[in-house]
Design a protein around this motif. Sequence first.
Motif, PDB file in Angstrom:
ATOM      1  N   LEU A 199       0.813  -1.211   0.000  1.00 51.96           N
ATOM      2  CA  LEU A 199       0.000   0.000   0.000  1.00 51.96           C
ATOM      3  C   LEU A 199       0.852   1.269   0.000  1.00 51.96           C
ATOM      4  O   LEU A 199       0.376   2.332  -0.403  1.00 51.96           O
ATOM      5  N   LEU A 200       2.100   1.172   0.432  1.00 53.08           N
ATOM      6  CA  LEU A 200       2.993   2.333   0.454  1.00 53.08           C
ATOM      7  C   LEU A 200       3.762   2.523  -0.848  1.00 53.08           C
ATOM      8  O   LEU A 200       4.476   3.512  -1.005  1.00 53.08           O
ATOM      9  N   ARG A 201       3.633   1.603  -1.785  1.00 56.53           N
ATOM     10  CA  ARG A 201       4.482   1.662  -2.979  1.00 56.53           C
ATOM     11  C   ARG A 201       4.262   2.925  -3.795  1.00 56.53           C
ATOM     12  O   ARG A 201       5.227   3.525  -4.263  1.00 56.53           O
ATOM     13  N   ALA A 202       3.024   3.371  -3.963  1.00 54.78           N
ATOM     14  CA  ALA A 202       2.767   4.565  -4.778  1.00 54.78           C
ATOM     15  C   ALA A 202       3.406   5.816  -4.175  1.00 54.78           C
ATOM     16  O   ALA A 202       4.116   6.539  -4.885  1.00 54.78           O
ATOM     17  N   PRO A 203       3.208   6.103  -2.883  1.00 50.69           N
ATOM     18  CA  PRO A 203       3.869   7.301  -2.342  1.00 50.69           C
ATOM     19  C   PRO A 203       5.400   7.193  -2.343  1.00 50.69           C
ATOM     20  O   PRO A 203       6.081   8.195  -2.527  1.00 50.69           O
ATOM     21  N   VAL A 204       5.924   5.987  -2.179  1.00 54.23           N
ATOM     22  CA  VAL A 204       7.380   5.823  -2.201  1.00 54.23           C
ATOM     23  C   VAL A 204       7.905   6.061  -3.611  1.00 54.23           C
ATOM     24  O   VAL A 204       8.906   6.763  -3.801  1.00 54.23           O
ATOM     25  N   PHE A 205       7.236   5.499  -4.613  1.00 57.30           N
ATOM     26  CA  PHE A 205       7.672   5.729  -5.993  1.00 57.30           C
ATOM     27  C   PHE A 205       7.544   7.213  -6.360  1.00 57.30           C
ATOM     28  O   PHE A 205       8.366   7.747  -7.094  1.00 57.30           O
ATOM     29  N   THR A 206       6.520   7.882  -5.845  1.00 59.17           N
ATOM     30  CA  THR A 206       6.369   9.315  -6.095  1.00 59.17           C
ATOM     31  C   THR A 206       7.514  10.089  -5.454  1.00 59.17           C
ATOM     32  O   THR A 206       8.065  11.012  -6.067  1.00 59.17           O
ATOM     33  N   ALA A 207       7.883   9.706  -4.242  1.00 60.19           N
ATOM     34  CA  ALA A 207       8.997  10.381  -3.561  1.00 60.19           C
ATOM     35  C   ALA A 207      10.317  10.144  -4.288  1.00 60.19           C
ATOM     36  O   ALA A 207      11.216  10.984  -4.244  1.00 60.19           O
ATOM     37  N   LEU A 208      10.429   9.010  -4.973  1.00 53.54           N
ATOM     38  CA  LEU A 208      11.657   8.688  -5.698  1.00 53.54           C
ATOM     39  C   LEU A 208      11.618   9.136  -7.158  1.00 53.54           C
ATOM     40  O   LEU A 208      12.546   8.839  -7.911  1.00 53.54           O
ATOM     41  N   ALA A 209      10.556   9.830  -7.560  1.00 57.96           N
ATOM     42  CA  ALA A 209      10.460  10.286  -8.946  1.00 57.96           C
ATOM     43  C   ALA A 209      11.583  11.281  -9.221  1.00 57.96           C
ATOM     44  O   ALA A 209      11.944  12.090  -8.368  1.00 57.96           O
ATOM     45  N   GLY A 210      12.117  11.209 -10.420  1.00 60.36           N
ATOM     46  CA  GLY A 210      13.253  12.071 -10.740  1.00 60.36           C
ATOM     47  C   GLY A 210      14.470  11.608  -9.963  1.00 60.36           C
ATOM     48  O   GLY A 210      14.612  10.436  -9.645  1.00 60.36           O
ATOM     49  N   GLY A 211      15.352  12.491  -9.643  1.00 61.16           N
ATOM     50  CA  GLY A 211      16.489  12.148  -8.804  1.00 61.16           C
ATOM     51  C   GLY A 211      17.611  11.419  -9.501  1.00 61.16           C
ATOM     52  O   GLY A 211      18.570  11.012  -8.870  1.00 61.16           O
ATOM     53  N   GLY A 212      17.497  11.207 -10.784  1.00 63.22           N
ATOM     54  CA  GLY A 212      18.606  10.625 -11.529  1.00 63.22           C
ATOM     55  C   GLY A 212      18.693   9.119 -11.442  1.00 63.22           C
ATOM     56  O   GLY A 212      17.742   8.424 -11.059  1.00 63.22           O
ATOM     57  N   ILE A 213      19.859   8.622 -11.796  1.00 62.96           N
ATOM     58  CA  ILE A 213      20.089   7.180 -11.915  1.00 62.96           C
ATOM     59  C   ILE A 213      19.962   6.468 -10.568  1.00 62.96           C
ATOM     60  O   ILE A 213      19.462   5.341 -10.506  1.00 62.96           O
ATOM     61  N   GLU A 214      20.381   7.113  -9.500  1.00 59.68           N
ATOM     62  CA  GLU A 214      20.318   6.486  -8.177  1.00 59.68           C
ATOM     63  C   GLU A 214      18.876   6.177  -7.779  1.00 59.68           C
ATOM     64  O   GLU A 214      18.563   5.088  -7.311  1.00 59.68           O
ATOM     65  N   HIS A 215      17.990   7.130  -7.984  1.00 60.06           N
ATOM     66  CA  HIS A 215      16.576   6.902  -7.642  1.00 60.06           C
ATOM     67  C   HIS A 215      15.958   5.867  -8.572  1.00 60.06           C
ATOM     68  O   HIS A 215      15.111   5.081  -8.147  1.00 60.06           O
ATOM     69  N   ARG A 216      16.363   5.853  -9.840  1.00 59.33           N
ATOM     70  CA  ARG A 216      15.847   4.848 -10.763  1.00 59.33           C
ATOM     71  C   ARG A 216      16.269   3.452 -10.322  1.00 59.33           C
ATOM     72  O   ARG A 216      15.475   2.505 -10.371  1.00 59.33           O
TER      73      ARG A 216
END
Length: 116
Positions: free
Chosen positions: A71-88
């Motif tokens: 259930l937390l995956r969507a907000p976590v993926f949103t928080a990791l949006a952008g941020g370059g290769i490390e976040h990807r």
Amino acid sequence: MLQAAPRHFVPEFGLPGAGLPSDRLARIAARRAFVLLKTNFHEALSDLEGRQAEWLRGQVRAAEEPTDLLLLRAPVFTALAGGGIEHRLRRHALRRGLDALFPEDRPAPCSGFASF
């Protein structure tokens, strides 16, 4: 009076802790997979800053079941949006972990069936 043969014990569903060894191994494997996924979530959120990141870290710490993390995956993926290769790379690691625990979320490739 002595019995001629030993009594055969068959565990019943009403007896606590009378599961088969394979049941126990399956529970241990599921718990390990959950702990690994929770660790991946912690690592993904480790260096993010802000109130949302703090809230997400608290929610991940409080998660007790794999569905809590799902259930937390969507907000976590949103928080990791952008941020370059490390976040990807972090998003990719989280997807792999989620796929390991929830494999039925995606249709099997080359299943031979098509939707109408």
